[in-house]
Design a protein around this motif. Structure first.
Motif, PDB file in Angstrom:
ATOM      1  N   PRO A  43       0.840  -1.200   0.000  1.00 23.29           N
ATOM      2  CA  PRO A  43       0.000   0.000   0.000  1.00 23.29           C
ATOM      3  C   PRO A  43       0.881   1.259   0.000  1.00 23.29           C
ATOM      4  CG  PRO A  43      -0.781  -1.575   1.629  1.00 23.29           C
ATOM      5  CD  PRO A  43       0.538  -2.089   1.140  1.00 23.29           C
ATOM      6  N   ILE A  44       0.495   2.239  -0.762  1.00 23.73           N
ATOM      7  CA  ILE A  44       1.146   3.554  -0.890  1.00 23.73           C
ATOM      8  C   ILE A  44       2.534   3.437  -1.539  1.00 23.73           C
ATOM      9  CG2 ILE A  44       1.962   5.644   0.268  1.00 23.73           C
ATOM     10  CD1 ILE A  44      -0.067   5.158   2.446  1.00 23.73           C
ATOM     11  N   LEU A  45       3.423   2.586  -0.996  1.00 20.01           N
ATOM     12  CA  LEU A  45       4.784   2.488  -1.512  1.00 20.01           C
ATOM     13  C   LEU A  45       4.891   1.651  -2.785  1.00 20.01           C
ATOM     14  CD1 LEU A  45       6.849   2.040   1.780  1.00 20.01           C
ATOM     15  CD2 LEU A  45       6.526   4.121   0.418  1.00 20.01           C
ATOM     16  N   GLY A  46       3.865   0.862  -3.091  1.00 22.26           N
ATOM     17  CA  GLY A  46       3.889   0.046  -4.291  1.00 22.26           C
ATOM     18  C   GLY A  46       5.047  -0.935  -4.298  1.00 22.26           C
ATOM     19  N   ALA A  47       5.772  -1.006  -5.415  1.00 25.72           N
ATOM     20  CA  ALA A  47       6.858  -1.982  -5.560  1.00 25.72           C
ATOM     21  C   ALA A  47       8.185  -1.476  -5.021  1.00 25.72           C
ATOM     22  CB  ALA A  47       7.017  -2.361  -7.032  1.00 25.72           C
ATOM     23  N   LEU A  48       8.224  -0.240  -4.520  1.00 25.39           N
ATOM     24  CA  LEU A  48       9.500   0.322  -4.063  1.00 25.39           C
ATOM     25  C   LEU A  48      10.219  -0.563  -3.043  1.00 25.39           C
ATOM     26  CD1 LEU A  48       8.743   4.156  -3.752  1.00 25.39           C
ATOM     27  CD2 LEU A  48      10.280   3.049  -5.368  1.00 25.39           C
ATOM     28  N   PRO A  49       9.525  -1.101  -2.023  1.00 29.04           N
ATOM     29  CA  PRO A  49      10.241  -1.923  -1.032  1.00 29.04           C
ATOM     30  C   PRO A  49      10.799  -3.219  -1.611  1.00 29.04           C
ATOM     31  CG  PRO A  49       8.127  -1.176  -0.162  1.00 29.04           C
ATOM     32  CD  PRO A  49       8.115  -0.896  -1.624  1.00 29.04           C
ATOM     33  N   LEU A  50      10.341  -3.603  -2.801  1.00 23.64           N
ATOM     34  CA  LEU A  50      10.798  -4.854  -3.403  1.00 23.64           C
ATOM     35  C   LEU A  50      12.127  -4.706  -4.145  1.00 23.64           C
ATOM     36  CD1 LEU A  50       7.396  -5.997  -5.024  1.00 23.64           C
ATOM     37  CD2 LEU A  50       8.228  -6.484  -2.703  1.00 23.64           C
ATOM     38  N   LEU A  51      12.521  -3.462  -4.435  1.00 24.09           N
ATOM     39  CA  LEU A  51      13.650  -3.249  -5.332  1.00 24.09           C
ATOM     40  C   LEU A  51      14.999  -3.548  -4.708  1.00 24.09           C
ATOM     41  CD1 LEU A  51      12.591   0.012  -7.197  1.00 24.09           C
ATOM     42  CD2 LEU A  51      12.229  -2.377  -7.854  1.00 24.09           C
ATOM     43  N   GLY A  52      15.149  -3.319  -3.398  1.00 19.39           N
ATOM     44  CA  GLY A  52      16.420  -3.567  -2.735  1.00 19.39           C
ATOM     45  C   GLY A  52      17.488  -2.564  -3.131  1.00 19.39           C
ATOM     46  N   THR A  53      18.740  -2.921  -2.892  1.00 21.14           N
ATOM     47  CA  THR A  53      19.852  -1.997  -3.161  1.00 21.14           C
ATOM     48  C   THR A  53      20.357  -2.082  -4.598  1.00 21.14           C
ATOM     49  OG1 THR A  53      21.439  -3.656  -2.371  1.00 21.14           O
ATOM     50  CG2 THR A  53      20.618  -2.043  -0.767  1.00 21.14           C
ATOM     51  N   MET A  54      19.924  -3.107  -5.337  1.00 14.80           N
ATOM     52  CA  MET A  54      20.326  -3.284  -6.732  1.00 14.80           C
ATOM     53  C   MET A  54      19.070  -3.393  -7.604  1.00 14.80           C
ATOM     54  SD  MET A  54      23.620  -3.273  -7.000  1.00 14.80           S
ATOM     55  CE  MET A  54      24.991  -3.235  -5.838  1.00 14.80           C
ATOM     56  N   MET A  74       5.102   2.326  -8.616  1.00 12.85           N
ATOM     57  CA  MET A  74       6.280   2.744  -7.855  1.00 12.85           C
ATOM     58  C   MET A  74       5.817   3.906  -6.989  1.00 12.85           C
ATOM     59  SD  MET A  74       8.938   0.896  -8.968  1.00 12.85           S
ATOM     60  CE  MET A  74      10.483   1.747  -9.113  1.00 12.85           C
ATOM     61  N   GLY A  75       5.476   3.594  -5.735  1.00 14.92           N
ATOM     62  CA  GLY A  75       4.814   4.598  -4.921  1.00 14.92           C
ATOM     63  C   GLY A  75       3.448   4.857  -5.520  1.00 14.92           C
ATOM     64  N   THR A  76       3.164   6.129  -5.832  1.00 12.21           N
ATOM     65  CA  THR A  76       1.885   6.472  -6.451  1.00 12.21           C
ATOM     66  C   THR A  76       2.041   6.667  -7.960  1.00 12.21           C
ATOM     67  OG1 THR A  76       2.272   8.829  -6.001  1.00 12.21           O
ATOM     68  CG2 THR A  76       1.062   7.577  -4.346  1.00 12.21           C
ATOM     69  N   CYS A  77       3.220   6.357  -8.498  1.00 12.73           N
ATOM     70  CA  CYS A  77       3.498   6.600  -9.912  1.00 12.73           C
ATOM     71  C   CYS A  77       3.382   5.318 -10.725  1.00 12.73           C
ATOM     72  CB  CYS A  77       4.900   7.174 -10.086  1.00 12.73           C
ATOM     73  SG  CYS A  77       5.183   8.740  -9.232  1.00 12.73           S
ATOM     74  N   ASP A  78       2.658   5.406 -11.844  1.00 13.27           N
ATOM     75  CA  ASP A  78       2.621   4.297 -12.789  1.00 13.27           C
ATOM     76  C   ASP A  78       3.984   4.200 -13.480  1.00 13.27           C
ATOM     77  OD1 ASP A  78      -0.038   3.997 -12.168  1.00 13.27           O
ATOM     78  OD2 ASP A  78      -0.776   5.061 -13.940  1.00 13.27           O
ATOM     79  N   THR A  79       4.502   2.982 -13.555  1.00 10.10           N
ATOM     80  CA  THR A  79       5.821   2.780 -14.158  1.00 10.10           C
ATOM     81  C   THR A  79       5.791   1.548 -15.042  1.00 10.10           C
ATOM     82  OG1 THR A  79       6.900   3.720 -12.207  1.00 10.10           O
ATOM     83  CG2 THR A  79       8.277   2.449 -13.703  1.00 10.10           C
ATOM     84  N   VAL A  80       6.363   1.650 -16.233  1.00 12.07           N
ATOM     85  CA  VAL A  80       6.521   0.494 -17.100  1.00 12.07           C
ATOM     86  C   VAL A  80       8.015   0.241 -17.271  1.00 12.07           C
ATOM     87  CG1 VAL A  80       6.394   1.860 -19.237  1.00 12.07           C
ATOM     88  CG2 VAL A  80       5.861  -0.580 -19.295  1.00 12.07           C
ATOM     89  N   VAL A  81       8.408  -1.025 -17.082  1.00  8.98           N
ATOM     90  CA  VAL A  81       9.814  -1.417 -17.187  1.00  8.98           C
ATOM     91  C   VAL A  81       9.972  -2.355 -18.378  1.00  8.98           C
ATOM     92  CG1 VAL A  81      11.761  -2.521 -16.034  1.00  8.98           C
ATOM     93  CG2 VAL A  81      10.123  -1.196 -14.698  1.00  8.98           C
ATOM     94  N   VAL A  82      10.902  -2.003 -19.260  1.00 10.39           N
ATOM     95  CA  VAL A  82      11.117  -2.730 -20.506  1.00 10.39           C
ATOM     96  C   VAL A  82      12.441  -3.488 -20.429  1.00 10.39           C
ATOM     97  CG1 VAL A  82      11.571  -2.412 -22.964  1.00 10.39           C
ATOM     98  CG2 VAL A  82       9.790  -1.076 -21.846  1.00 10.39           C
ATOM     99  N   SER A  83      12.428  -4.778 -20.812  1.00  8.18           N
ATOM    100  CA  SER A  83      13.620  -5.614 -20.600  1.00  8.18           C
ATOM    101  C   SER A  83      13.993  -6.480 -21.792  1.00  8.18           C
ATOM    102  CB  SER A  83      13.407  -6.520 -19.369  1.00  8.18           C
ATOM    103  OG  SER A  83      13.054  -5.765 -18.235  1.00  8.18           O
ATOM    104  N   SER A  84      13.565  -6.108 -22.999  1.00  9.56           N
ATOM    105  CA  SER A  84      13.965  -6.863 -24.186  1.00  9.56           C
ATOM    106  C   SER A  84      14.188  -5.896 -25.344  1.00  9.56           C
ATOM    107  CB  SER A  84      12.901  -7.896 -24.569  1.00  9.56           C
ATOM    108  OG  SER A  84      11.795  -7.264 -25.198  1.00  9.56           O
ATOM    109  N   PRO A  85      14.993  -6.295 -26.341  1.00  9.54           N
ATOM    110  CA  PRO A  85      15.245  -5.401 -27.486  1.00  9.54           C
ATOM    111  C   PRO A  85      13.973  -5.034 -28.243  1.00  9.54           C
ATOM    112  CG  PRO A  85      16.865  -7.169 -27.422  1.00  9.54           C
ATOM    113  CD  PRO A  85      15.827  -7.506 -26.403  1.00  9.54           C
ATOM    114  N   ASP A  86      13.078  -6.017 -28.475  1.00  5.91           N
ATOM    115  CA  ASP A  86      11.849  -5.747 -29.232  1.00  5.91           C
ATOM    116  C   ASP A  86      10.960  -4.758 -28.494  1.00  5.91           C
ATOM    117  OD1 ASP A  86      12.664  -7.439 -31.217  1.00  5.91           O
ATOM    118  OD2 ASP A  86      11.481  -9.155 -30.531  1.00  5.91           O
ATOM    119  N   ALA A  87      10.840  -4.946 -27.180  1.00  9.31           N
ATOM    120  CA  ALA A  87      10.012  -4.031 -26.389  1.00  9.31           C
ATOM    121  C   ALA A  87      10.640  -2.635 -26.360  1.00  9.31           C
ATOM    122  CB  ALA A  87       9.837  -4.572 -24.973  1.00  9.31           C
TER     123      ALA A  87
END
Length: 507
Positions: A43-54, A74-87
């Motif tokens: 809640p509120i923090l979203g995925a931020l606590p999952l990220l760790g130091t790396m 990510m917190g209250t911000c919508d975030t899209v993370v892309v991890s492939s050349p095509d994407a």
């Protein structure tokens, strides 16, 4: 209960119902659309606590589960993370026009003169003018040729200093030596002067400031939960403000002294002279003093730190794999010999050296998560709905280690770039398998200079010296995450000359 208290209570209940309803409706609307998959956050923090130091490593592991296009709160911000050349190509080429701006973050506000710099400024007339000036007079193809003598001069200074270390039996502090040389390259073009000697506290202190600059520009909770940004829970904003003051003192002094001596350069103005002539222009595109300071900040931080980091990682990988170092030296001996140092004109004839540089870009990209962008409008990508104002993060580190793209991706193997389709891959943003400087219209403006400097300095160091670790010292390959990817433990090495003695005396 008084009437006023009753009204206040009812108003509070009404507001609470409104906000709950408002956000519930928004959530229902969003869920009804096909958002990319992603992890459940707090809640509120979203995925931020999952990220760790790396975060780059964590997001890479998440992508294995959720796919190459992930959606995170990510917190209250919508975030899209892309991890492939095509994407990455879908976002940075097909939809590049929709992702030309940067989000508002503390680093840009407190370090980048309120996002007046070339990295974080909004796409528009000011940004285009900054890019035009830097390309025409410093970082573009013709300008690179015009300033070749500066790079040659600074590399000679560095080689002499390292040769002296070898004679005295002293260790070479690789990061400090590189920072001094590259910063002086920049300062000669920008200011017509060398600002550091080869050795000494001043250049080391500057390197430490730049590393701190890049490190604290990483994840800041306040960037993702704006309502608590004022609390500065991590103390990051306070550090940014103090660091900004140190840089501002340095930049103010540089500009003031430069203005006083401008009459000496009327026949041959340097880069700062040209930029200052575009300052405080009454036209809409005129640069302010903040624009100019912010641009100098880019050149003296990102412009120096990224290249020095890549070269340091490359040397570390060759110390870890001595066969690669030996093969690179053999290639140089055949092309150049040992009677003179390497020259920039030799670089096109050294394919194995170029392959080492590409392999270092792949495994140790200087900006592992790129520089964030933001969606100007809602859009569709590969069947997924991307809401307006969604932040885009491209995990360059993950793409470089994707087993679907690279065979044995965790192995440092330059030969992969000498054969097959990989031999044609270029790091200048056209091939999305390898894009250490980003891609599209917001690609790093200095990518041409970075590629040239990395190849030239790394080649010179490999050709001019034999390298080994100090006795009893183990090689540490740990990373330190920030806006750039530093070695957690700076590299120190023993060097010994491998050219004829005259080659060092006449550099």
């Amino acid at each position: 209960m008084t009437f006023d208290a009753f009204l206040l209570r009812e108003l509070g209940v009404a507001l609470l119902i409104f906000f709950i309803s408002h956000f519930s409706i928004r959530l229902i609307i969003k869920n009804s659309r096909n958002l990319p998959p992603g992890p459940r956050g707090w809640p509120i923090l979203g995925a931020l606590p999952l990220l760790g130091t790396m975060p780059h490593v964590t997001l890479t592991n998440m992508a294995k589960k959720f796919g190459p296009i992930m959606f995170l709160k990510m917190g209250t911000c919508d975030t899209v993370v892309v991890s492939s050349p095509d994407a990455a190509q879908a976002f940075l080429k097909t939809l590049d026009h929709n992702f030309l701006n940067r989000p508002t973050i503390a680093g840009a506000t407190h370090l980048g003169y309120n996002a007046q710099d070339l990295v974080f400024a909004n796409y528009g007339p000011k940004w285009k003018l900054l890019r035009k000036l830097t390309n025409q007079h410093m970082l573009g193809g013709k300008a690179l040729g015009d300033w070749a003598h500066v790079r040659t001069s600074e590399v000679k200074h560095m080689i002499r200093a390292m040769h002296e270390c070898a004679k005295q039996g002293e260790l070479v502090e690789v990061a400090d030596s590189l920072s001094c040389a590259i910063t002086n390259m920049v300062s000669q073009v920008v200011l017509s002067q060398r600002i550091f000697s080869n050795k000494g506290f001043e250049s080391k202190e500057f390197k430490d400031i730049v590393v701190e600059f890049m490190t604290i520009s990483g994840v800041n909770i306040g960037d993702f939960v704006p309502c608590i940004a004022w609390m500065d829970l991590q103390g990051v904003v306070g550090k940014m403000k103090r660091l900004h003051k140190r840089f501002d003192v340095f930049l103010t002094k540089v500009i003031e002294e430069h203005v006083k001596s401008s009459h000496e350069r009327k026949e041959k103005p340097d880069f700062l002279d040209i930029v200052m002539s575009n300052g405080e222009n009454p036209s809409q595109e005129g640069l302010t003093l903040s624009n100019i300071k912010a641009l100098l900040l880019n050149l003296f931080t990102a412009g120096t730190d990224t290249s020095s980091s890549i070269i340091e990682w490359a040397i570390a990988e060759m110390l870890k794999n001595p066969i690669i170092l030996t093969r690179a030296q053999k290639e140089m001996d055949q092309v150049i010999g040992r009677q003179r140092p390497l020259a920039e004109s030799d670089l096109p004839n050294l394919p194995y050296l170029q392959a080492i540089c590409k392999e270092t870009y792949r495994m140790h990209p200087s900006t592992p998560l790129g520089v964030p962008r933001v969606a100007n409008e809602a859009c569709q990508v590969n069947g997924f709905y991307i809401p307006k104002n969604t932040r885009l993060t491209v995990n360059i580190w993950a793409i470089g280690r994707d087993p679907n793209v690279w065979s044995n991706p965790l192995e440092f193997n330059p030969e992969r770039f000498l054969r097959g389709k990989s031999a044609k891959i270029d790091p200048s943003g056209l091939d999305f398998e390898l894009m250490p400087f980003g891609a599209g219209r917001r690609i790093c403006v200095g990518y041409r200079m970075a590629i040239r400097v990395v190849e030239y300095i790394l080649g010179t160091l490999v050709h001019s010296f034999d390298w080994k670790l100090p006795n009893g010292v183990e090689l540490n390959m740990d990373e330190a995450f920030g806006l750039t990817l530093q070695k957690a433990v700076p590299l120190s090495a023993v060097v010994s000359p491998r050219l004829v003695s005259d080659a060092y005396e006449h550099v």
